[in-house]
Design a protein around this motif. Structure first.
Motif, PDB file in Angstrom:
ATOM      1  N   LEU A   1       0.745  -1.223  -0.102  1.00  0.00           N
ATOM      2  CA  LEU A   1      -0.187   0.118   0.063  1.00  0.00           C
ATOM      3  C   LEU A   1       0.970   1.198   0.013  1.00  0.00           C
ATOM      4  CD1 LEU A   1      -3.090   0.645   0.161  1.00  0.00           C
ATOM      5  CD2 LEU A   1      -2.617   1.088   2.644  1.00  0.00           C
ATOM      6  N   LEU A   2       0.658   1.894  -1.226  1.00  0.00           N
ATOM      7  CA  LEU A   2       1.454   3.290  -1.000  1.00  0.00           C
ATOM      8  C   LEU A   2       0.588   4.571  -1.165  1.00  0.00           C
ATOM      9  CD1 LEU A   2       4.292   2.298  -3.579  1.00  0.00           C
ATOM     10  CD2 LEU A   2       4.406   2.217  -1.416  1.00  0.00           C
ATOM     11  N   VAL A   3       0.941   5.703  -0.843  1.00  0.00           N
ATOM     12  CA  VAL A   3       0.346   6.854  -0.831  1.00  0.00           C
ATOM     13  C   VAL A   3       1.079   7.852  -1.468  1.00  0.00           C
ATOM     14  CG1 VAL A   3      -0.720   6.659   1.475  1.00  0.00           C
ATOM     15  CG2 VAL A   3       1.265   7.962   1.329  1.00  0.00           C
ATOM     16  N   GLU A   4       0.472   8.661  -2.375  1.00  0.00           N
ATOM     17  CA  GLU A   4       1.154   9.852  -3.204  1.00  0.00           C
ATOM     18  C   GLU A   4       0.977  11.124  -2.331  1.00  0.00           C
ATOM     19  OE1 GLU A   4       0.709  11.755  -7.731  1.00  0.00           O
ATOM     20  OE2 GLU A   4      -1.184  10.942  -6.920  1.00  0.00           O
ATOM     21  N   ARG A   5       2.265  11.518  -2.009  1.00  0.00           N
ATOM     22  CA  ARG A   5       2.485  12.741  -1.301  1.00  0.00           C
ATOM     23  C   ARG A   5       1.825  13.990  -1.676  1.00  0.00           C
ATOM     24  NH1 ARG A   5       5.653  12.277   2.806  1.00  0.00           N
ATOM     25  NH2 ARG A   5       6.292  14.360   2.797  1.00  0.00           N
TER      26      ARG A   5
ATOM     27  N   GLY B   1       2.552   5.850  16.552  1.00  0.00           N
ATOM     28  CA  GLY B   1       2.542   6.892  15.685  1.00  0.00           C
ATOM     29  C   GLY B   1       2.308   6.272  14.389  1.00  0.00           C
ATOM     30  N   ALA B   2       3.060   5.432  13.926  1.00  0.00           N
ATOM     31  CA  ALA B   2       3.006   4.548  12.762  1.00  0.00           C
ATOM     32  C   ALA B   2       1.607   4.049  12.525  1.00  0.00           C
ATOM     33  CB  ALA B   2       3.870   3.069  12.823  1.00  0.00           C
TER      34      ALA B   2
ATOM     35  N   GLU C   1      -3.699   5.207   9.524  1.00  0.00           N
ATOM     36  CA  GLU C   1      -5.115   5.645   9.740  1.00  0.00           C
ATOM     37  C   GLU C   1      -5.333   6.964   8.857  1.00  0.00           C
ATOM     38  OE1 GLU C   1      -9.136   5.638  12.340  1.00  0.00           O
ATOM     39  OE2 GLU C   1      -6.988   5.319  13.355  1.00  0.00           O
ATOM     40  N   GLU C   2      -4.624   8.097   9.326  1.00  0.00           N
ATOM     41  CA  GLU C   2      -4.691   9.285   8.733  1.00  0.00           C
ATOM     42  C   GLU C   2      -4.646   9.422   7.396  1.00  0.00           C
ATOM     43  OE1 GLU C   2      -3.151  11.874  12.826  1.00  0.00           O
ATOM     44  OE2 GLU C   2      -2.068  11.952  11.092  1.00  0.00           O
ATOM     45  N   GLU C   3      -3.579   8.653   6.821  1.00  0.00           N
ATOM     46  CA  GLU C   3      -3.325   8.812   5.442  1.00  0.00           C
ATOM     47  C   GLU C   3      -3.905   7.864   4.455  1.00  0.00           C
ATOM     48  OE1 GLU C   3       0.853   9.027   4.700  1.00  0.00           O
ATOM     49  OE2 GLU C   3       1.408  10.532   6.109  1.00  0.00           O
ATOM     50  N   THR C   4      -4.429   6.622   5.230  1.00  0.00           N
ATOM     51  CA  THR C   4      -5.103   5.758   4.130  1.00  0.00           C
ATOM     52  C   THR C   4      -6.482   5.192   4.576  1.00  0.00           C
ATOM     53  OG1 THR C   4      -4.334   3.724   5.289  1.00  0.00           O
ATOM     54  CG2 THR C   4      -2.819   4.771   3.797  1.00  0.00           C
TER      55      THR C   4
ATOM     56  N   PRO D   1      -8.988   1.444   1.910  1.00  0.00           N
ATOM     57  CA  PRO D   1      -8.004   2.368   1.619  1.00  0.00           C
ATOM     58  C   PRO D   1      -8.804   3.708   1.067  1.00  0.00           C
ATOM     59  CG  PRO D   1      -7.030   0.328   0.763  1.00  0.00           C
ATOM     60  CD  PRO D   1      -8.612   0.197   1.480  1.00  0.00           C
ATOM     61  N   GLU D   2      -8.641   4.794   1.364  1.00  0.00           N
ATOM     62  CA  GLU D   2      -8.823   6.070   0.979  1.00  0.00           C
ATOM     63  C   GLU D   2      -7.904   7.145   1.219  1.00  0.00           C
ATOM     64  OE1 GLU D   2     -12.930   8.748   1.788  1.00  0.00           O
ATOM     65  OE2 GLU D   2     -13.217   6.812   1.427  1.00  0.00           O
ATOM     66  N   ALA D   3      -7.502   7.972   0.289  1.00  0.00           N
ATOM     67  CA  ALA D   3      -6.697   8.972   0.633  1.00  0.00           C
ATOM     68  C   ALA D   3      -7.011   9.971   1.728  1.00  0.00           C
ATOM     69  CB  ALA D   3      -6.289   9.721  -0.618  1.00  0.00           C
ATOM     70  N   GLY D   4      -6.323  10.161   2.603  1.00  0.00           N
ATOM     71  CA  GLY D   4      -6.404  11.181   3.500  1.00  0.00           C
ATOM     72  C   GLY D   4      -5.571  12.303   3.932  1.00  0.00           C
ATOM     73  N   SER D   5      -5.220  12.777   5.110  1.00  0.00           N
ATOM     74  CA  SER D   5      -4.144  13.743   5.152  1.00  0.00           C
ATOM     75  C   SER D   5      -3.022  13.478   4.342  1.00  0.00           C
ATOM     76  CB  SER D   5      -4.066  14.194   6.642  1.00  0.00           C
ATOM     77  OG  SER D   5      -3.439  13.197   7.495  1.00  0.00           O
ATOM     78  N   ASP D   6      -2.111  14.647   3.976  1.00  0.00           N
ATOM     79  CA  ASP D   6      -0.865  14.258   3.163  1.00  0.00           C
ATOM     80  C   ASP D   6      -0.819  13.427   2.171  1.00  0.00           C
ATOM     81  OD1 ASP D   6      -0.102  16.117   5.113  1.00  0.00           O
ATOM     82  OD2 ASP D   6       0.786  14.894   6.409  1.00  0.00           O
ATOM     83  N   ALA D   7      -1.934  12.834   1.667  1.00  0.00           N
ATOM     84  CA  ALA D   7      -2.074  11.859   0.610  1.00  0.00           C
ATOM     85  C   ALA D   7      -3.092  12.565  -0.456  1.00  0.00           C
ATOM     86  CB  ALA D   7      -2.308  10.622   0.933  1.00  0.00           C
ATOM     87  N   SER D   8      -2.642  12.301  -1.658  1.00  0.00           N
ATOM     88  CA  SER D   8      -3.826  12.754  -2.739  1.00  0.00           C
ATOM     89  C   SER D   8      -4.209  11.457  -3.405  1.00  0.00           C
ATOM     90  CB  SER D   8      -3.090  13.531  -4.053  1.00  0.00           C
ATOM     91  OG  SER D   8      -1.937  12.781  -4.583  1.00  0.00           O
ATOM     92  N   ALA D   9      -3.661  10.103  -3.098  1.00  0.00           N
ATOM     93  CA  ALA D   9      -4.023   9.083  -3.649  1.00  0.00           C
ATOM     94  C   ALA D   9      -3.267   7.929  -2.773  1.00  0.00           C
ATOM     95  CB  ALA D   9      -3.670   8.706  -5.321  1.00  0.00           C
TER      96      ALA D   9
END
Length: 169
Positions: free
Chosen positions: A52-56, A81-82, A87-90, A131-139
């Protein structure tokens, strides 16, 4: 960021050699002003041969793909924290106790900010949610390990993905 003024009294800092390194020195307070790395933590979530990756959306690396991660809060354990950053980003949740420690290392510095990152791994089966983009992630996307090179990645991603695959094997 390299300090220019003392955080205690506001005086302009001088350069000073101390403990074999160049440091900043406050003449008025008669003390060195240290630069410390920022503590961060992240989770590499593995689902078979996918991660699972996020776009910054934040610097450094806007538009790069990375492992969900971020700064630790004051008094927050790295595992907590991890899990929070995941959770915040995905939108995915994982029990911090289910995380497998991969490494604690200083990441490559893109400028004046230095980061010590604690990396964890988790199986997708141990995570809950969609998975859904959250804070600090556009995807946010599941990416096949063999396709990692097709995206702009943060420098540590491939190393951390390989470590996660080995640890969860």
């Amino acid at each position: 960021m390299i300090p220019r003024y003392c955080d205690q009294c506001g005086s302009k800092l001088d350069d000073w050699a101390f403990d074999g390194r160049e440091r900043k020195w406050c003449e008025d307070c008669e003390r060195p002003v240290f630069r410390n790395a920022v503590p961060c933590a992240g989770v590499t979530v593995v689902d078979g041969e996918r991660v699972l990756l996020v776009e910054r959306t934040a610097e450094p690396g806007v538009g790069d793909w990375s492992i969900p991660a971020g700064h630790l809060e004051v008094e927050e354990e790295p595992r907590e924290g991890a899990s929070r950053e995941l959770e915040e980003e995905t939108g995915l949740t994982v029990d911090p106790a289910a995380l497998t420690l991969l490494e604690a290392t200083q990441l490559e510095s893109p400028g004046e900010k230095h980061v010590v990152s604690v990396g964890y791994a988790a199986r997708a089966a141990d995570a809950a949610g969609t998975p859904e983009a959250g804070s600090d992630a556009s995807a946010v996307e599941w990416v096949a390990v063999g396709e990692l090179g097709e995206r702009p990645l943060r420098p540590h991603v491939e190393r951390r993905v390989a470590a996660a695959l080995d640890a969860l094997d």
